[in-house]
Structure formats: structure tokens, C-alpha cells
Design a protein around this motif. Structure first.
Motif, mmCIF file in Angstrom:
data_model
loop_
_atom_site.group_PDB
_atom_site.id
_atom_site.type_symbol
_atom_site.label_atom_id
_atom_site.label_comp_id
_atom_site.label_asym_id
_atom_site.label_seq_id
_atom_site.Cartn_x
_atom_site.Cartn_y
_atom_site.Cartn_z
ATOM 1 N N UNK A 192 0.815 -1.215 0.000
ATOM 2 C CA UNK A 192 0.000 0.000 0.000
ATOM 3 C C UNK A 192 0.848 1.264 0.000
ATOM 4 N N UNK A 193 2.017 1.226 0.679
ATOM 5 C CA UNK A 193 2.851 2.429 0.803
ATOM 6 C C UNK A 193 4.323 2.035 0.755
ATOM 7 N N UNK A 194 4.828 1.685 -0.404
ATOM 8 C CA UNK A 194 6.220 1.225 -0.502
ATOM 9 C C UNK A 194 7.223 2.358 -0.309
ATOM 10 N N UNK A 195 8.302 2.046 0.406
ATOM 11 C CA UNK A 195 9.399 3.005 0.586
ATOM 12 C C UNK A 195 10.688 2.524 -0.068
ATOM 13 N N UNK A 196 10.786 1.228 -0.332
ATOM 14 C CA UNK A 196 11.994 0.721 -0.959
ATOM 15 C C UNK A 196 13.124 0.430 0.003
ATOM 16 N N UNK A 243 3.500 8.720 3.689
ATOM 17 C CA UNK A 243 2.991 7.492 4.298
ATOM 18 C C UNK A 243 2.352 7.794 5.654
ATOM 19 N N UNK A 244 3.071 8.557 6.480
ATOM 20 C CA UNK A 244 2.556 8.867 7.817
ATOM 21 C C UNK A 244 1.301 9.728 7.728
ATOM 22 N N UNK A 245 1.308 10.707 6.836
ATOM 23 C CA UNK A 245 0.132 11.584 6.721
ATOM 24 C C UNK A 245 -1.088 10.801 6.240
ATOM 25 N N UNK A 246 -0.873 9.776 5.434
ATOM 26 C CA UNK A 246 -1.999 8.983 4.948
ATOM 27 C C UNK A 246 -2.719 8.269 6.081
ATOM 28 N N UNK A 247 -2.027 8.052 7.188
ATOM 29 C CA UNK A 247 -2.653 7.379 8.323
ATOM 30 C C UNK A 247 -3.705 8.243 8.989
#
Length: 781
Positions: free
Chosen positions: A509-513, A567-571
Motif C-alpha cells: 500500500x505504501x512502498x518506501x523501498x 505514508x505517515x500523513x496517509x494514516x
């Protein structure tokens, strides 16, 4: 000589000063804690919230209330029959604003001719007779930005003194600068060229030489005044491993306060013990923290989590190898200047820096205290020779110098190994190793996955025998994750396959690599949920930069960090990411709370002097500093305490009131009935769920705590029992009474996952007055 029964740690700041501490004394006393434990009080850099950047040893920080506020607090503490323990900082001072530190200012102005040249650890020849200050930006003409203002040189907002007579001719600022006892250099040169000792890699914290008698006297005069006037009863020594002679320092400090309680912030590695020759009552308890966490971790989850880590890291991970590579990178990187200084101290051995860095990287503990600790040096020598046989001759040539306690290189090596350990392990490897991050804690060994109940009892018996006055702790201003964050993360060891599946879903859902970092970050998010967006972004930025892989402090990877922040803001939105996390937290939350209550009761009743970090009587869901220094809401805690003391038995829910019940019950019992806490004897469990309980008798008070709650929820206690003495018992938490003999855990733990049993006769008799016991010090004390 008195020791506290327990302590309650308060962070003293400008927003919560000594008068504010006095304002919560009644609450802390009613909670059941014995002494107040205060963060550093000496005047620190303006705006400092931690106080470890002292700029004036002769005064209590006005921002923290000043001497009058300490006097007011100590009077109230004495009237309440309590004591005060204060954190002190002998190793370093703050030099971020040179004009505010009189010692540093005079050193810069007078150079080697200054009286304070002896107070600081400066290698003048390495700077061609000048002290290098790494403050300049990256431009090629930064010195052109200097201006002469009166008797000072200014660089933007930075102010530096001008030596007398060096600016009288009206020369340009850059020329005046060349005449000074210091040289302003590019900030990047600190890693390799710095020529003054500092705290770890913090350029703005300069080391001081308290081994010099007058430096000790002048830096401790105000501190010892507090002790000698009865305002303070104990001292906690910050970072003794940075000192040239920790044992000698402690001898001198103890001689100045023979009746005081004296602790050291010492990180013990593995089964390492404090040197028996030290004049101290013990450590601040990180070694205990590691044991308490691990007895609640399911060892059956290790193989699956090892396999997951190997997949994320693209190969099996050796913790020892990770520690070595991280430490070697630190020795070659941000602390290279320290290694180069060691090299200069042994001119008889040519080109020794590589060998010195290799020895430091393999050193198995923070430092030795020669002649104590020679076996650890021998271990480092053996491992370094195995890894780098090409360095064998150089290592052999170095040994006569490194094993001679009187040689400057041996002294410096001991000071340096601890720096590299702290930066390489706690501030690097801990952020690269993601197997089960509740184990990645200060003073702990992440390679030790779990501790059996039998081993746990053995370690507590050792602590009782060897260091009964040592503190025990669960959360501090230095812990990477608050105790209840760790308690929830530890649940993952019971459901490793579920975690692996969830992690794969979240990464899709939220890849960072950066797979290991994603594992570490998602554990922090699940462990602290529902933390605010700002708190999680602050943690993510710090953790990723400390890992020093996908991004760094000195060269942030903006693309990676932008995706991480997104990613954090999407939470914060009600989207698939937040719903997935919330659903999993629902799965582990109750088990985490069970772990939390067990963890707290074990810590508060185990051998040692338990410390309660400010506010942690409710759920302590903090992450790494500065998150763990947030203000505490004492209004809600007072309300819960009032209700608990009126007979309320709170539910186990998000308020954390059940934890306050456990905390106050255990603290009050330890303080008021010390005769019930004189030993540590395992209490055996019998039956199908016997592996799910930790129980022990402290000499009348019996602790019963649940472990591995996920599996227990599937089977229940069934007919599992513990065996108690044949008299009647009462649970100090609930007031429930039980017959002695065989006691069914299903009955004993029907309301809470923990119980604190005392003889019914003790519950009916009035409590004894607070107990003052003799300090147990080393023979040399």
C-alpha cells in the motif's frame, strides 16, 4: 546511609520547573513513590529542555526555578518524609553559545595560556596551536562573513572572543581571526579533524577533565552544597564511561557525600557486572529493563521472525556482524577524529589508526577500566586479528600501550570505545535491525530474543545479592520506545506469521523501498497507535537518518523522506492504510495491555529500587526523544488516583487507569511494608497453562503476572494452579481474598492479568513507617 524505596523521575524544564515539581509532590506521595528523581538542575544552554548542556556549574538554572525554588521544594520533600535524587553531568559542558559559558569563553580568548586550558581535553598540536571550531558553512568565502564587533568576532549569530591586543590595528575580520587561539573551520571537518574531546559526536558538548582536582572542586561545589545542606540526598552520575578515571571520580564523589545515595548511568552488556571496586550503590536500571521485557516475549516466535528479517535484509542477519560494521563505520566516520587522536598518542607505532579502529569496532562492552576489563580487550584483539590478519603486527605493537593503565593512549582508548559503542549500536544498529524492535532498547542485546522464567528468576536473585540498591526502570528520557509501546510490539512474537502478512500488505500500500526500515517503522506505528501525525513524522525522520542507509542527517534523501512523510500523513485519513493498521491494533491491543500490566508489576516488585518515569503510571506510548519528554497531564492522573483510592477497580481500556491501580498498589506496598520484600523465591505453577505465568515471593508479597497472553486466550487457565503458604491471602490490587495452598489462576486472575498477594494478616495490620536501609557500597567505600 539511606536509599529510596522507589523513585519518581521528573523532567525539570522552564515549562515544568522546581516549583511545578513541588506542586505534584502530594500526588507523587499519594501514588506511593518514595523519592523524587530530578533531571539536571545546573544552568544550561538557553532553551534546553534536557539540561545536559551545562554552561555554569555554580548556579541552579533560573529557567528551572533557581536556588530559591530548590529550597522550597526540598523543604516540602523533607516535611513529607521523602528524599531527592538529582542527575548530574560531570563529563561535558554546553558550548553552543560560547559567550554563555565563562570557562569556554576564556579558553577561546586566552588559548593555552588560559587557566581553563587544563579543564578541557584539547590536542593543541593537532590544530597547530589553535582550537578548531567546526561552525562554518559550505561556502568557499565563509570567513568573509566575519565581522569585528567590539572585542568579539561575529559569524551570523555566533559570537567569539578576540584575544587582547589582536584587533587594535583595525585589521579586517579575517585577519583578526587568523590571530586567535581558535580557528573557525567548515562544520564537516569535525568528523576527522576535531581536536577537542566532546560527548559522542555532539560538537556543542565539550568534554571536561574532572580528574583534575580543581576542576572537580569547581564543577561540583554547587552540587555538593545541595547535599551538605540536606536539600538533596542522592546523585545520579550521567555517562561515567566518558571520564578518564570513573573509579577515581566515584571515590572522590563518595568521600564528599558518604551518606548519600549514588548511582551511575552505566550500560552493562550481556552478563557484564559493575566493577566491584566502584563506590556506587548501582546503576540506573537498563540491565533490569532488558530482563523484564524478555521474560514476556514468546521464544517460539524467534524462528519465524528471523526468517522474515532475513527476507527483508536479503540474507540471514548476524547481530554481531551488524554491530561490527556499524561501529567500524562510526570509527571511520563521525568519530574518526577520536581515532586519529589515539593514533597521535602512540607515535612509536606508525599508521596505527586502522588497527585502533578495528580493535574499537570489536570491543564487546562499552569500555574497560584497566586493569579491570583486560579480558574484553583480549577478546577484541582476537576478533580483530581474525578479521584483519594484515593488522596483526600493528596490533601486537599497540598492546603494550593499550594495556598500561597509566599511558595516555590506554586512558583515551577506554574513553573512545564507549563513544563508538553508543553511536554504532544504540544510534545506528538499533535502527537497522528490525526483527522485533521491542528488544532494541538502551542497555539491551537485541540478539537475546527471550528469557525463560527460570533464567529470569536467576537474574533477579543475582541482582538481589549483588546490587540490591540498583535502580530498575522501564522508561526514561533515553529509551527508544516507551514501555507500553514495547509491550505491544512484543505481542508480535506470538503471531509472527500474521505480522509478516500484515507487513507485506502495508508495504504494498505504501512502498518506501527500504524493507528493514519499513518493518521498524510499521512496528513503531502499530506499537504507539494512535499517535499523532507530527509525532510519527518526527520519529520516522529521526529513525531513518540514524539508520544512515536510505537517508542521513548530513545529506537527507528528499525523495525518500517525502514518501515517508506522505505514508505517515496517509494514516490520518480514513483510507485503506489507516483501516489496515487500526484493524491489526484491535487484534493486539488487549494482549499488549496484558503485557503492560505484567511488565509494570514485575518491575515495581522485583529486586532493586524501581523508578517510575513521569506519567508512566498511565500508558506510556512515547517514542524516542524528544517525544518521551512531552508534558504530563497530572489533572487526569489525580482524578484517576482519587477514584482508585476510593475503591474504583478500573477496566483495562485505553485510559490506562488499570495501570495506575497496579502502580499505586505496588508502590505503596513496597514503601509501607518493606518487610515483605526481603528475598526473591520462584513460585512454581502447575497445570496446562503453567508456561503463561511468572510468579515469585519477595518475602511475604507474592507477584503473579501473565505472559504470552495471545496463546493463553485460546486455551484459558484451565486447572492451572500455583502453590502458596497455607494461610489466607489478599490481593493488594482488588482486595479479593484467597485461601492458601493450591490457588487456581483462573480465580486469582479473573479480573486482571496480574495479582499482588500479601498475607491477610498483613493487610489487616497498620503499615510500618517508611523504611530507611543502609546503602550497600563496595569495600573501597
Amino acid at each position: 546511609m539511606s536509599i529510596p524505596v522507589s523513585t519518581y523521575r521528573l523532567q525539570i524544564t522552564s515549562a515544568f520547573d522546581l516549583d511545578a515539581a513541588a506542586g505534584v509532590l502530594d500526588y507523587v506521595s499519594r501514588l506511593g513513590a518514595d523519592w523524587l528523581y530530578l533531571s539536571p538542575l545546573l544552568t544550561a544552554e538557553e532553551g534546553s529542555d534536557h539540561g545536559y548542556d551545562v554552561i555554569d556549574h555554580g548556579s541552579i538554572d533560573p529557567a528551572r526555578g533557581g536556588p530559591e525554588a530548590l529550597a522550597r521544594l526540598s523543604e516540602r520533600v523533607a516535611a513529607a518524609g521523602r528524599g531527592i535524587l538529582v542527575d548530574i553531568v560531570p563529563n561535558h559542558v554546553g558550548v553552543n553559545t560560547p559567550h554563555s559559558n565563562a570557562w569556554w569563553w576564556e579558553l577561546l580568548r586566552e588559548g593555552q595560556g588560559s587557566r581553563y586550558a587544563e579543564a578541557f581535553d584539547v590536542d593543541w598540536p593537532a590544530g597547530n596551536g589553535r582550537l578548531l571550531l567546526p561552525v562554518l558553512g559550505d561556502g568557499e568565502t565563509e570567513l568573509d562573513r566575519l565581522t569585528v564587533v567590539g572585542d568579539e568576532l561575529h559569524y551570523y549569530d555566533n559570537r567569539f572572543p578576540i584575544a587582547p591586543g589582536t584587533a587594535n590595528d583595525g585589521a579586517p575580520a579575517a585577519v583578526v581571526h587568523d590571530r586567535q587561539h581558535y580557528e573557525l573551520v567548515n562544520w564537516r571537518r569535525a568528523d576527522a579533524d576535531l581536536n577537542y574531546r566532546r560527548f559522542f559526536a555532539v560538537n556543542t558538548l565539550a568534554g571536561v577533565r574532572v580528574e583534575v582536582p580543581w576542576v572537580f572542586d569547581e564543577s561540583h561545589r554547587e552540587i555538593l552544597r545541595w547535599v551538605h545542606t540536606g536539600q538533596v540526598q542522592g546523585l545520579r552520575v550521567d555517562h561515567p564511561d566518558g571520564l578518564a578515571d570513573p573509579a577515581g571520580y566515584l571515590d572522590r564523589l563518595h568521600a564528599a557525600m558518604p551518606d548519600g545515595y549514588l548511582l551511575v548511568e552505566k550500560i552493562l552488556e550481556g552478563r557484564e557486572q559493575l566493577p566491584s571496586s566502584w563506590s556506587t550503590d548501582g546503576t540506573t536500571g537498563y540491565d533490569a529493563l532488558a530482563d523484564f521485557d524478555r521474560v514476556l516475549v514468546d521464544p517460539a516466535g524467534q524462528d519465524a521472525l528471523d526468517a522474515l528479517e532475513a527476507t527483508l535484509q536479503d540474507g540471514a542477519v548476524s547481530w554481531a556482524e551488524l554491530v561490527y560494521t556499524s561501529k567500524r563505520a562510526i570509527a571511520d566516520g563521525i568519530l574518526q577524529s577520536e581515532v586519529r587522536r589515539l593514533d597521535r598518542l602512540i607515535p612509536e607505532v606508525a599508521d596505527s589508526a586502522d588497527a585502533l579502529a578495528e580493535l574499537i569496532a570489536w570491543f564487546p562492552v562499552y569500555r574497560s577500566y584497566l586493569p579491570v576489563g583486560r579480558p574484553e580487550l583480549d577478546t577484541a584483539v582476537r576478533l580483530a586479528r581474525q578479521r584483519r590478519p594484515d593488522l596483526d603486527a600493528t596490533i601486537t605493537a599497540l598492546l603494550p600501550y593499550l594495556t598500561d593503565p597509566t599511558h595516555p593512549a590506554a586512558v583515551r582508548f577506554q574513553q573512545t570505545s564507549g563513544m563508538v559503542m553508543a553511536k554504532g549500536v544504540e544510534d545506528t544498529a538499533y535502527y537497522r535491525y528490525s526483527r522485533l524492535t521491542s528488544l532494541n532498547e538502551v542497555g539491551a542485546d537485541p540478539s537475546e530474543f527471550a528469557v525463560s522464567v527460570d533464567e529470569f528468576h536467576r537474574r533477579q536473585q543475582t541482582r538481589l545479592a549483588v546490587a540490591p540498591a540498583s535502580q530498575t526502570t522501564l522508561s526514561t528520557h533515553d529509551t527508544k520506545r516507551g514501555e507500553d509501546v514495547r509491550a505491544r510490539i512484543s505481542v508480535l512474537a506470538e503471531i509472527p506469521d500474521e505480522w509478516a502478512g500484515l507487513l507485506a500488505e502495508l508495504r504494498a500500500l505504501a512502498p518506501l523501498g527500504d524493507a528493514p526500515f519499513e518493518n521498524l517503522l510499521w512496528q513503531a506505528i502499530v506499537g504507539s497507535w494512535p499517535a499523532s501525525t507530527d509525532r510519527l513524522i518526527g520519529y520516522a525522520e529521526k529513525a531513518s537518518r540514524e539508520a544512515n542507509l536510505s537517508t542521513t542527517w548530513t545529506a537527507p534523501n528528499e525523495d525518500f523522506e517525502d514518501r515517508m512523510r506522505a505514508l505517515v500523513r496517509a494514516l490520518a485519513d480514513d483510507g485503506p492504510l489507516a483501516r489496515t493498521v487500526a484493524s491489526f491494533v484491535d487484534r493486539v491491543e488487549q494482549a499488549g495491555w496484558s503485557n503492560s500490566l505484567s511488565l509494570k508489576l514485575i518491575q515495581l516488585t522485583a529486586p532493586g529500587v524501581p523508578d517510575v518515569y513521569q506519567g508512566s503510571e498511565l500508558w506510556e506510548m512515547s517514542l524516542v526523544d524528544p517525544d518521551n519528554r512531552r508534558p504530563v497531564d497530572y489533572t487526569v492522573r489525580r482524578d484517576f488516583l482519587d477514584r482508585v483510592q476510593a475503591g474504583w477497580l478500573p477496566p483495562i481500556d485505553e485510559t490506562g487507569a488499570a495501570k495506575l491501580l497496579v502502580t499505586t498498589s505496588a508502590l505503596r506496598l513496597r514503601r509501607d511494608r518493606p518487610e515483605l520484600f526481603g528475598r526473591h523465591a520462584p513460585v512454581e505453577a502447575f497445570g496446562p497453562a503453567a508456561a503463561h505465568v511468572v510468579a515469585y515471593d519477595r518475602g511475604g508479597a507474592v507477584t503473579v503476572a501473565t505472559r504470552l497472553p495471545v496463546a493463553l486466550a485460546r486455551t484459558g487457565w484451565g486447572d492451572t494452579t500455583i502453590m502458596l503458604a497455607g494461610h489466607d491471602w489478599q490481593d493488594a490490587l482488588t482486595g479479593a481474598r484467597f485461601d492458601g495452598g493450591q490457588v487456581r489462576l483462573a480465580d486469582l486472575l479473573s479480573r486482571y492479568p496480574v495479582a499482588l498477594l500479601i498475607p491477610a494478616s498483613a493487610a489487616e495490620s497498620p503499615p510500618h513507617p517508611p523504611h530507611l536501609s543502609l546503602s550497600r557500597r563496595s569495600p573501597r567505600a
